[in-house]
Design an enzyme around this catalytic site. Structure first.
Site, PDB file in Angstrom:
ATOM      1  N   ARG A   1      22.682  51.981  48.655  1.00  0.00           N
ATOM      2  CA  ARG A   1      23.163  52.887  47.621  1.00  0.00           C
ATOM      3  C   ARG A   1      22.411  54.217  47.722  1.00  0.00           C
ATOM      4  NH1 ARG A   1      21.382  51.717  43.300  1.00  0.00           N
ATOM      5  NH2 ARG A   1      20.265  49.773  43.615  1.00  0.00           N
TER       6      ARG A   1
ATOM      7  N   TYR B   1      29.220  52.031  52.570  1.00  0.00           N
ATOM      8  CA  TYR B   1      28.312  50.932  52.217  1.00  0.00           C
ATOM      9  C   TYR B   1      28.662  50.302  50.865  1.00  0.00           C
ATOM     10  CZ  TYR B   1      24.404  48.392  50.435  1.00  0.00           C
ATOM     11  OH  TYR B   1      23.657  47.396  49.875  1.00  0.00           O
ATOM     12  N   GLY B   2      28.442  49.009  50.748  1.00  0.00           N
ATOM     13  CA  GLY B   2      28.760  48.189  49.572  1.00  0.00           C
ATOM     14  C   GLY B   2      28.747  48.871  48.228  1.00  0.00           C
TER      15      GLY B   2
ATOM     16  N   LYS C   1      29.179  48.137  41.246  1.00  0.00           N
ATOM     17  CA  LYS C   1      28.240  48.947  40.461  1.00  0.00           C
ATOM     18  C   LYS C   1      28.961  50.048  39.684  1.00  0.00           C
ATOM     19  CE  LYS C   1      24.771  46.653  42.118  1.00  0.00           C
ATOM     20  NZ  LYS C   1      24.067  45.690  41.255  1.00  0.00           N
TER      21      LYS C   1
ATOM     22  N   HIS D   1      23.422  44.259  34.077  1.00  0.00           N
ATOM     23  CA  HIS D   1      23.010  43.913  35.443  1.00  0.00           C
ATOM     24  C   HIS D   1      22.273  42.573  35.382  1.00  0.00           C
ATOM     25  CE1 HIS D   1      20.655  45.385  39.270  1.00  0.00           C
ATOM     26  NE2 HIS D   1      21.717  44.677  39.596  1.00  0.00           N
TER      27      HIS D   1
ATOM     28  N   SER E   1      17.149  45.533  41.464  1.00  0.00           N
ATOM     29  CA  SER E   1      17.665  45.137  42.766  1.00  0.00           C
ATOM     30  C   SER E   1      16.577  44.477  43.600  1.00  0.00           C
ATOM     31  CB  SER E   1      18.148  46.374  43.514  1.00  0.00           C
ATOM     32  OG  SER E   1      19.035  47.090  42.701  1.00  0.00           O
TER      33      SER E   1
ATOM     34  N   CYS F   1      14.978  41.622  43.468  1.00  0.00           N
ATOM     35  CA  CYS F   1      13.865  40.899  42.823  1.00  0.00           C
ATOM     36  C   CYS F   1      14.163  39.404  42.768  1.00  0.00           C
ATOM     37  CB  CYS F   1      13.653  41.385  41.396  1.00  0.00           C
ATOM     38  SG  CYS F   1      12.643  42.854  41.285  1.00  0.00           S
TER      39      CYS F   1
ATOM     40  N   LYS G   1      17.338  37.911  42.129  1.00  0.00           N
ATOM     41  CA  LYS G   1      18.362  37.465  41.168  1.00  0.00           C
ATOM     42  C   LYS G   1      19.218  36.345  41.760  1.00  0.00           C
ATOM     43  CE  LYS G   1      20.903  40.557  38.964  1.00  0.00           C
ATOM     44  NZ  LYS G   1      20.790  41.916  39.499  1.00  0.00           N
TER      45      LYS G   1
ATOM     46  N   ASP H   1      24.863  38.759  39.687  1.00  0.00           N
ATOM     47  CA  ASP H   1      24.533  40.188  39.625  1.00  0.00           C
ATOM     48  C   ASP H   1      24.952  40.878  38.324  1.00  0.00           C
ATOM     49  OD1 ASP H   1      23.348  42.451  40.900  1.00  0.00           O
ATOM     50  OD2 ASP H   1      25.321  43.222  41.414  1.00  0.00           O
TER      51      ASP H   1
ATOM     52  N   ASN I   1      17.950  45.890  53.979  1.00  0.00           N
ATOM     53  CA  ASN I   1      19.007  45.764  52.975  1.00  0.00           C
ATOM     54  C   ASN I   1      20.298  45.226  53.606  1.00  0.00           C
ATOM     55  OD1 ASN I   1      19.994  46.035  50.286  1.00  0.00           O
ATOM     56  ND2 ASN I   1      21.002  47.961  50.834  1.00  0.00           N
TER      57      ASN I   1
ATOM     58  N   ARG J   1      23.250  42.705  54.294  1.00  0.00           N
ATOM     59  CA  ARG J   1      23.926  41.978  53.210  1.00  0.00           C
ATOM     60  C   ARG J   1      24.864  40.901  53.736  1.00  0.00           C
ATOM     61  NH1 ARG J   1      22.961  43.682  47.641  1.00  0.00           N
ATOM     62  NH2 ARG J   1      21.487  45.382  47.895  1.00  0.00           N
TER      63      ARG J   1
ATOM     64  N   ARG K   1       9.277  43.125  39.537  1.00  0.00           N
ATOM     65  CA  ARG K   1       8.301  42.740  40.558  1.00  0.00           C
ATOM     66  C   ARG K   1       6.997  43.457  40.234  1.00  0.00           C
ATOM     67  NH1 ARG K   1       8.914  41.318  46.098  1.00  0.00           N
ATOM     68  NH2 ARG K   1      11.155  41.059  45.770  1.00  0.00           N
TER      69      ARG K   1
ATOM     70  N   GLY L   1      12.198  27.251  43.332  1.00  0.00           N
ATOM     71  CA  GLY L   1      12.601  26.136  42.464  1.00  0.00           C
ATOM     72  C   GLY L   1      11.619  25.878  41.334  1.00  0.00           C
TER      73      GLY L   1
HETATM   74  C1  OXD Z   1      21.779  46.127  43.750  1.00  0.00           C
HETATM   75  C2  OXD Z   1      22.818  45.248  44.315  1.00  0.00           C
HETATM   76  O1  OXD Z   1      21.344  47.060  44.426  1.00  0.00           O
HETATM   77  O2  OXD Z   1      23.146  44.246  43.655  1.00  0.00           O
HETATM   78  O3  OXD Z   1      21.380  45.880  42.600  1.00  0.00           O
HETATM   79  O4  OXD Z   1      23.343  45.537  45.396  1.00  0.00           O
HETATM   80 MN    MN Z   2      22.420  44.302  41.635  1.00  0.00          MN
END
Ligand code: OXD
Ligand code: MN
Length: 594
Positions: free
Chosen positions: A70, A211-212, A220, A240, A262, A264, A266, A287, A376, A378, A409, A504
């Site tokens: 991003r 890019y995504g 987003k 988020h 982002s 961390c 999730k 997400d 990054n 994906r 973090r 876990g």
């Molecule tokens: C982010 C993602 O950057 O989910 O938060 O791609």
């Molecule tokens: Mn995200």
């Protein structure tokens, strides 16, 4: 499918006239369409088909080295008054931005196909869902949208003649002149990239990046930036947050929505394999959560997406076996390394790799100076393929949320877990959230960044008004509001050793939260909130030194005061927009810390 929606027909015609593509295709969402587009991209060298025996129906892509994440500096909220965007967003006057972008869009799809993608964020027909239409000149975007959203004819049907939709225009910004040869990942240079949101007309314009997060506009741009603003106006929440279901040994279900910045973990938390005996975690989303107050007065959440667009490096059978199973087939990989046997590989996959072609298309061995997969890199995988997806994850009514979790973090200062004293204190915790930065955004320099509610890059309006909205939602929910917790899985010792095993084992912390909700387990009150005291956290069978546990659950008042001072300086950016209730929380925390 032909649409009878006049507004949609007019918008598509307008965009076609401006962008001047060679042809227009309406995306129907079929498997045949997905296969055809993938074949087209394989044939032109943009995609590589992976070994069918190893990873059926899966494909790898390499982006341009400049187009890997991003671009927050090029992401805009364009509304009339700068104050409505707030100090954390890049603001541009909408008239000026439209002028600049119209120039860029004019003729930008020459030599290319313009795809019209009807998509639904959330199960089609859910009262919480919204319909969007993405126009793009990127077939890569189309196949990703097939996985990440409900796309195609069924959405056109649901839209009907006069249904509402959110227009999302995307171009990679790389027209092809007559006879010009294409490149594997066309995109525009950084100074021509614009990820623009017009919240006053619920409109998204994205230019220059494939890019995504910049290009899959349902994610987003729509589900967070535009939706957060709609949610404020309409009295709901777009966050988020991952959503998970935790079931205890008695079969009682709890639903947790958790916000982390982002990269961390999730996705890891959303699918974790609980180590506390008898407890089970199932995933609803990894997400984004859209939440509305139901007839029962509780907050009900849906996952607006239908796939995972996860960070690949670090994902392994050890860190997240359920994510690994989710991408065994029918998946897309971007900027991963390619192995000699036609599969993908990344750092932290926990399997050896002696030789690969790296994400920049160069030979790679473990002796190479560079990484094989971009940090990054994906995967895009269908959520339905996750072995621990809840069987009712697409229930249009959503799931009732019991617990909110915030975190980040933080190698220092912040303890393993704290429970807010009440909902207002929880809003304060969310507003003070901060995290050490990672690779999900290209242009984030500093080490510790305050990331309120993990929404810093995603809140489509003034963050101070967003805090006010959180307080208002708390008031509406009253005693049905979720309990709020703050966690930090990332504390290290002075020597830099992780103090908490994570993964876990985080289920132990989740268990404490659920038992707090049920009133079954104790806590001590500290200046920063309730924390487990000796024996409250189930550590049975865990090999952890008692001194580490003590350190994980100690409040260092001095360090916290420093952190609070930093937080207060951050709040100052918002001037007198900061809600009085947030200031009151800050003052109360100061007093408690002494
Ligand atoms: C982010 C993602 O950057 O989910 O938060 O791609
Ligand atoms: Mn995200």
């Amino acid at each position: 499918m032909e649409t009878k929606n006049q507004k949609l027909r007019e918008w598509v015609a307008e965009v076609e006239a401006m962008c001047q593509p060679d042809r227009v295709e309406w995306v129907d969402g079929s498997t045949a369409e997905y296969d055809r587009l993938m074949q087209l991209m394989v044939d032109c060298g943009m995609a590589t088909k992976l070994n069918e025996q190893k990873r059926p129906n899966s494909f790898a892509f390499r982006s341009d080295p400049s187009d890997v994440a991003r671009v927050e500096n090029n992401t805009y909220i364009a509304c009339k008054n700068q104050e409505d965007a707030g100090p954390t967003n890049n603001w541009i006057d909408p008239v000026e931005l439209k002028k600049t972008m119209t120039e860029l869009y004019t003729g930008c799809m020459k030599g290319r196909t313009m795809y019209v993608i009807p998509f639904s964020m959330g199960p089609i027909g859910s009262p919480i869902s919204k319909i969007g239409i993405e126009i793009t000149d990127s077939p890569y975007v189309v196949v990703n949208m097939h996985i990440m959203t409900r796309a195609g004819d069924k959405v056109i049907e649901a839209l009907g003649e006069d249904g509402e939709f959110i227009p999302c225009l995307h171009s990679i910004g790389a027209p092809l002149a007559e006879g010009q040869e294409d490149v594997p990942w066309p995109c525009a240079p950084i100074e021509e990239k614009y990820i623009a949101h017009f919240p006053e007309e619920n409109l998204i314009w994205s230019y220059g990046s494939g890019y995504g997060g910049n290009a899959l506009l349902g994610k987003k741009c729509l589900a967070l930036r535009i939706a957060s603003n709609m949610a404020r106006e309409e009295g709901w929440m777009a966050e988020h947050m991952l959503i998970l279901r935790l079931t205890n040994p008695e079969g009682h279900r709890f639903h947790i929505a958790a916000a982390f910045p982002s990269a961390c973990g999730k996705t890891n938390l959303a699918m974790l394999q609980a180590t506390v005996p008898g407890w089970k975690v199932e995933c609803i989303g990894d997400d984004i959560a859209w939440m509305k107050i139901g007839d029962d007065g509780r907050l009900h959440a849906i996952n607006p997406e239908s796939g995972f667009f996860g960070v690949a490096p670090g994902t392994s059978d050890k860190s997240n076996p359920m994510a690994m199973r989710s991408l065994d087939e029918n998946s897309i990989f971007t900027n991963c390394a390619l192995t000699d046997d036609g599969d993908i590989w990344w750092e932290g996959m926990d399997v050896p790799c002696d030789h690969a072609i790296d994400w920049k298309n160069n030979e790679w061995t473990p002796e190479s100076d560079n990484v094989a997969a971009h940090a990054n890199a994906r995967f895009t995988a269908p959520a339905a393929q996750c072995p621990v997806i809840c069987e009712d994850w697409e229930d249009p009514a959503g799931v009732p949320i019991d617990v909110f979790v915030f975190g980040g973090r933080r190698t220092q200062t912040v303890p393993l877990v704290t429970q807010a004293l009440d909902f207002d204190h929880g809003v304060f915790m969310g507003a003070m959230a901060a995290s050490e930065t990672t690779a999900a955004a290209l242009d984030v320099g500093q080490k510790l960044r305050r990331d309120p509610f993990a929404m810093l890059p995603f809140c489509g309006y003034n963050m101070a008004d967003y805090w006010t909205h959180w307080f208002a939602m708390g008031d509406k929910l009253g005693d049905k509001a979720p309990a709020v917790f703050y966690v930090n899985w990332f504390r290290t010792s002075k020597e830099g050793r992780w103090l908490w095993p994570g993964f876990g084992e985080n289920s132990r912390v989740l268990k404490w939260m659920c038992e707090r909700v049920e009133g079954k387990v104790g806590a001590k009150e500290t200046p920063i909130g309730h924390m487990p005291q000796d024996g409250d956290l189930d550590l049975s069978g865990l090999d952890i030194a008692p001194e580490d546990v003590t350190e994980l659950l100690t409040v260092d008042a001095g360090a916290f005061k420093e952190d609070l001072a930093d937080g207060e300086a951050y709040l100052a950016k918002f001037g007198d927009k900061v809600p009085e209730r947030l200031r009151a929380q800050l003052e109360a925390q100061k007093t408690r810390l002494g």
